[in-house]
Structure formats: C-alpha cells, structure tokens
Design a protein around this motif. Structure first.
Motif, PDB file in Angstrom:
ATOM      1  N   ARG A 141       0.811  -1.226   0.000  1.00  0.00           N
ATOM      2  CA  ARG A 141       0.000   0.000   0.000  1.00  0.00           C
ATOM      3  C   ARG A 141       0.844   1.276   0.000  1.00  0.00           C
ATOM      4  O   ARG A 141       0.362   2.329  -0.386  1.00  0.00           O
ATOM      5  CB  ARG A 141      -0.954   0.014   1.199  1.00  0.00           C
ATOM      6  N   PRO A 145       3.310   1.350  -4.412  1.00  0.00           N
ATOM      7  CA  PRO A 145       2.672   2.434  -5.190  1.00  0.00           C
ATOM      8  C   PRO A 145       3.579   3.646  -5.349  1.00  0.00           C
ATOM      9  O   PRO A 145       3.586   4.286  -6.400  1.00  0.00           O
ATOM     10  CB  PRO A 145       1.438   2.802  -4.350  1.00  0.00           C
ATOM     11  N   LEU A 146       4.364   3.947  -4.323  1.00  0.00           N
ATOM     12  CA  LEU A 146       5.244   5.115  -4.427  1.00  0.00           C
ATOM     13  C   LEU A 146       6.406   4.854  -5.386  1.00  0.00           C
ATOM     14  O   LEU A 146       7.018   5.783  -5.899  1.00  0.00           O
ATOM     15  CB  LEU A 146       5.779   5.503  -3.043  1.00  0.00           C
ATOM     16  N   ASP A 229      -4.853   8.492  -8.759  1.00  0.00           N
ATOM     17  CA  ASP A 229      -4.377   8.822  -7.408  1.00  0.00           C
ATOM     18  C   ASP A 229      -4.879  10.195  -6.983  1.00  0.00           C
ATOM     19  O   ASP A 229      -5.286  10.393  -5.845  1.00  0.00           O
ATOM     20  CB  ASP A 229      -2.850   8.824  -7.356  1.00  0.00           C
ATOM     21  N   ALA A 230      -4.824  11.135  -7.930  1.00  0.00           N
ATOM     22  CA  ALA A 230      -5.227  12.495  -7.590  1.00  0.00           C
ATOM     23  C   ALA A 230      -6.684  12.538  -7.151  1.00  0.00           C
ATOM     24  O   ALA A 230      -7.077  13.327  -6.301  1.00  0.00           O
ATOM     25  CB  ALA A 230      -5.006  13.407  -8.793  1.00  0.00           C
ATOM     26  N   LYS A 231      -7.490  11.646  -7.763  1.00  0.00           N
ATOM     27  CA  LYS A 231      -8.900  11.588  -7.363  1.00  0.00           C
ATOM     28  C   LYS A 231      -9.066  10.902  -6.011  1.00  0.00           C
ATOM     29  O   LYS A 231     -10.096  11.000  -5.390  1.00  0.00           O
ATOM     30  CB  LYS A 231      -9.703  10.819  -8.418  1.00  0.00           C
ATOM     31  N   GLY A 232      -8.033  10.186  -5.582  1.00  0.00           N
ATOM     32  CA  GLY A 232      -8.112   9.485  -4.291  1.00  0.00           C
ATOM     33  C   GLY A 232      -8.949   8.280  -4.399  1.00  0.00           C
ATOM     34  O   GLY A 232      -9.741   7.948  -3.557  1.00  0.00           O
TER      35      GLY A 232
END
Lengths: 232, 222
Positions: A141, A145-146, A229-232
């Motif tokens: 998690r 992803p990073l 990601d930006a949308k979360g």
C-alpha cells in the motif's frame, strides 16, 4: 498489413512479443523483490551480490548464453533435473529464448526499481506500521505504489531489452524459424541473404515501432495512474 | 486507568545512549528536553520503531517489550497513534484514504469518522492529496489519522514546533477539542517550555547526556 510482412516475419514479430512479455512478466516480481531488498537492507556481501547481478550487463551476451546452456542444457547442471523430473526443456525452445531475455534484462529492471525504492522516505513505512499495517500491507500500500514510476520504467526497459536480445538467445534457443527466430534473429538471417538489407528494413522499422509503442504505453499508464491517485 | 510503564536502556552505534524509567497515567503528559536529548528516540522506542537493548515497556498491563522474556511487539500490534514531527502523510493517497488507513484494526476503539472530520474541519479536504494542503491542514490530517486509529495512547512528536503563533493557537485548539472528546491518553515531546505549559498536565524532563554515551540521557519526573 498482411501483404507488408511475410509469414516468417509475422511469426518473428509474434514470437518476439511473446518472448519479451513472458520474460518481463516472469522476472518483474523477482526484480521488485530484489530491488526493494537491496534498497532497504545492508548486509555483509551486498557488494558481491550487486556485482554478480550486474554481470550480464558487462559480459558478452554470447558468454551469458553459453553459461545458460551449461546450466539449462539437457545434460546441464539444472537442465538434467528439469528434464528428468518435469520433462521440461529449454534448449531450442521459445521458453529458452524467454529465459535468455529475462536474464539479460533482469539487471536493468532491478537497477531502475531499486533506485525508486531508495529514493523513498522510509519513514513513511514506519508511519504505516504505527497505523497497524504489517510488513506486507505496508509494502503493497505504501512502498510499491510510491515506486510505481521506477517499476514501470524497469518493466519497459526490461521489455525493450528482451525484444532486442540476440547473443544469449541464439546460444540457448538457436535460430529456428517459427520456433525461436525472433525479430533480431530474423533481421540477422535476412540481412545475410542476397539482397537482404532491403528485406530486413521492414523488420527494422517494425522493431522501432514496437519499442516506441512500449514507451508510449508506459507513459500512458503512468499518466492514468497519476490521475486516479489524484482523485483518491 | 491508562498506565504506561517504561524502564529501558538504549544505545546507538554512534555512542548516543538513553536511560528512561517513568510512568505515564491518563491525561496529557509532556516529555520535555533540549534538542538532541533523545526525545524522538524515546518516542520511537515506545512506538516499536526501535528496539531497546534492555528493559521493559508495558501499557495497560500489555507487555510491549521485555528483553528478559524476549518480548518485542511490532509497531503494528501496539495500537498507538503517532503524529510524527514531519507528519509523514502518504503523498499518493487522498486525505480520506490517509485518515482511514489505520481504521478497523484489531483491538482498536472505534472513533466516528464524521465526528472527527467535523471536529478537525477536514470536510472540504477529503478528496485532496496531502501535497496540495497548507502546513496547518496537513497537521490536522496527521492528527486525525492518528486519532481515527482508535489508539490506546497517542504519541505526538513536537506537534506545535515550526508553527507560527496564530497557527499554533489554532492547532492547539483542535488538539484540545479532540483530546477532550475522546479522552485518549497522550504523551507529547517538546523542546518548548511554553508549549508544555499550554498542553500538559504532567511533565517528564529528559536531561541530555554526553554524546560519548558515558553519561546517557535520562528521564526525570518534574
């Protein structure tokens, strides 16, 4: 397009894609695991592991192919057991070509992925642990992803390297039309035939197009993932 | 009645050493000391991010660490809420996902998400990424994330440091409201006596040892 390529050329294209994809997909999890391990752990003999890992980058590919043949040939150190226990052969098969491509591409993949993990703030993983996430959850998690840009870059590099693999492939898989003759091998074969320079030009263009498509696909994936990601 | 008991020794490879023996009850306790005295190190030892060389740590009768019995609980099993000095919000996750990261873990108490979001004024920020928030907003998200974990003990590392006076007062206000609402025992470290006086009911002082480790940093009760 059917007229543009001969059946042998079509076969080489599909085989190349199959070999490169197999090599990339099968070696990616190991490259991610090793990249993470090397980025996070210091241990005795680490320099040795890294040197060994980089060996395929500096060895002549034919030498790597020779070593693979010694290891995985029918009477090879490992190959004899693969044959005896599982009836599994690598020599002169597309699987052998995939193995050669994977071995040649692996160091490039690990390098790109390792840098991505090393650039991360490891304290983010500590924060995740204090929030109740175990090691695996933290890895999947937070860390992975990073590191996705590096993983994607590693995968594309690995795919491109696999697509262009020649020396090790020809040693372990040979140059069998329809069986193990990938694009580079066919280009080599055609270019050596009379008038072959013109004939192989189409394949050269195609190889460039496939490499470009892989780069564009990676870029597109990266962008869509970023938006998600930006949308979360 | 929450009780943290800590009696540990820890030495870093560079020679820095710390000895700490103290108890913490319910309410807000400050761990006060100068920079470099080992406050953050002690917080990391309590959180399980570092392993003490010797000694024991208990919280509410649960043993977190005991070198003689070979016990050392991993950070994820300690049920603590930690707000790090650098906040460490997950940059790829929205505020909502950051907040929910520690929710629903085993043994944690339940904290109402809506209530927390209202109390910390986070409603308009939920879909944003941490990188787009101001420092004060990030601070509230980090506090909310630690609270939503439903911790048995809240550990705050310099929660008011590097904030200007106005922002400090606002964060303090949020912090006081949250602590009054959920009554979570809290230990916070600070090098600023003014912050300690604002927030703490009890104070532990950490005296800086020698960097050679001959004289370790020590915790003394105020």
């Amino acid at each position: 397009m059917d007229d543009a390529l001969t059946p042998a050329e079509w076969s080489a294209v599909w085989l190349s894609l199959k070999v490169a994809l197999t090599a990339t997909v099968l070696s990616l999890p190991a490259a991610i695991g090793l990249g993470y391990w090397l980025a996070r752990r210091d241990f005795w003999g680490k320099a040795l592991v890294e040197t060994f890992l980089s060996l395929p980058l500096v060895l002549p590919p034919v030498v790597t192919g020779y070593l693979l043949l010694v290891l995985f040939g029918r009477r090879g150190l490992l190959g004899q057991y693969l044959d005896e226990w599982f009836g599994f052969h690598l020599v002169f098969t597309w699987k052998g070509a995939a193995l050669a491509a994977a071995v040649m591409a692996f160091p490039l993949m690990v390098r790109a992925i390792r840098v991505a993990f090393a650039d991360q703030d490891v304290r983010l993983e500590q924060a995740a642990r204090t929030l109740g996430a175990g090691r695996w959850e933290t890895f999947f998690r937070i860390a992975l992803p990073l590191a996705r840009r590096g993983v994607l870059a590693g995968a594309v590099l690995g795919f491109a390297r696999s697509l262009g693999e020649f020396g090790a492939t020809v040693m372990i898989a040979g140059n069998l039309p329809g069986e193990t003759q990938t694009i580079p091998l066919l280009i080599y074969t055609e270019a050596n035939a009379p008038g072959g320079i013109e004939a192989s030009a189409r394949l050269v263009v195609l190889a460039i197009l496939i490499a470009l498509a892989a780069l564009f696909a990676a870029e597109w994936l990266e962008r869509t993932q970023g938006r998600k990601d930006a949308k979360g | 009645m929450t009780q943290l008991f800590c009696d540990i020794r820890f030495r870093r490879n560079n020679g820095f050493a710390i000895e700490a023996r103290f108890e913490v009850g319910a309410g807000v306790t400050a761990l006060f000391g100068p920079s470099g005295s080992g406050k953050t190190t002690l917080l990391h030892l309590l959180a399980g991010l570092l392993r003490p060389d010797r000694g024991v740590i208990h919280l509410d009768g649960r043993t977190f660490a005991d070198d003689k019995k070979g016990v050392f609980l991993a950070p994820e099993t300690r049920n603590l809420g930690v707000v790090f000095q650098d906040l460490l919000l997950f940059p790829h996750l929205s505020v909502r996902k950051n907040l929910n990261f520690g929710v629903g873990r085993r043994g944690a108490r339940s904290i109402d998400f809506r209530r927390l979001v209202d109390l910390l004024d986070l409603g308009d920020l939920l879909e944003r990424l941490p990188g787009t928030l101001s420092g004060g907003q990030q601070q509230r998200v980090a506090l909310g994330r630690a609270l939503l974990r439903g911790p048995g003990l809240l550990l705050l590392d310099e929660p008011l440091a590097s904030l200007d006076a106005e922002l400090k007062n606002r964060i303090l206000d949020y912090l006081e409201r949250a602590l009054a609402e959920w009554r979570i025992p809290t230990l916070f470290v600070s090098h600023d006596w003014a912050d300690v006086r604002l927030l703490a009911q009890e104070v532990l002082v950490i005296e800086k040892g020698k960097s050679t480790g001959d004289v370790p940093s020590r915790v003394v009760k105020q």
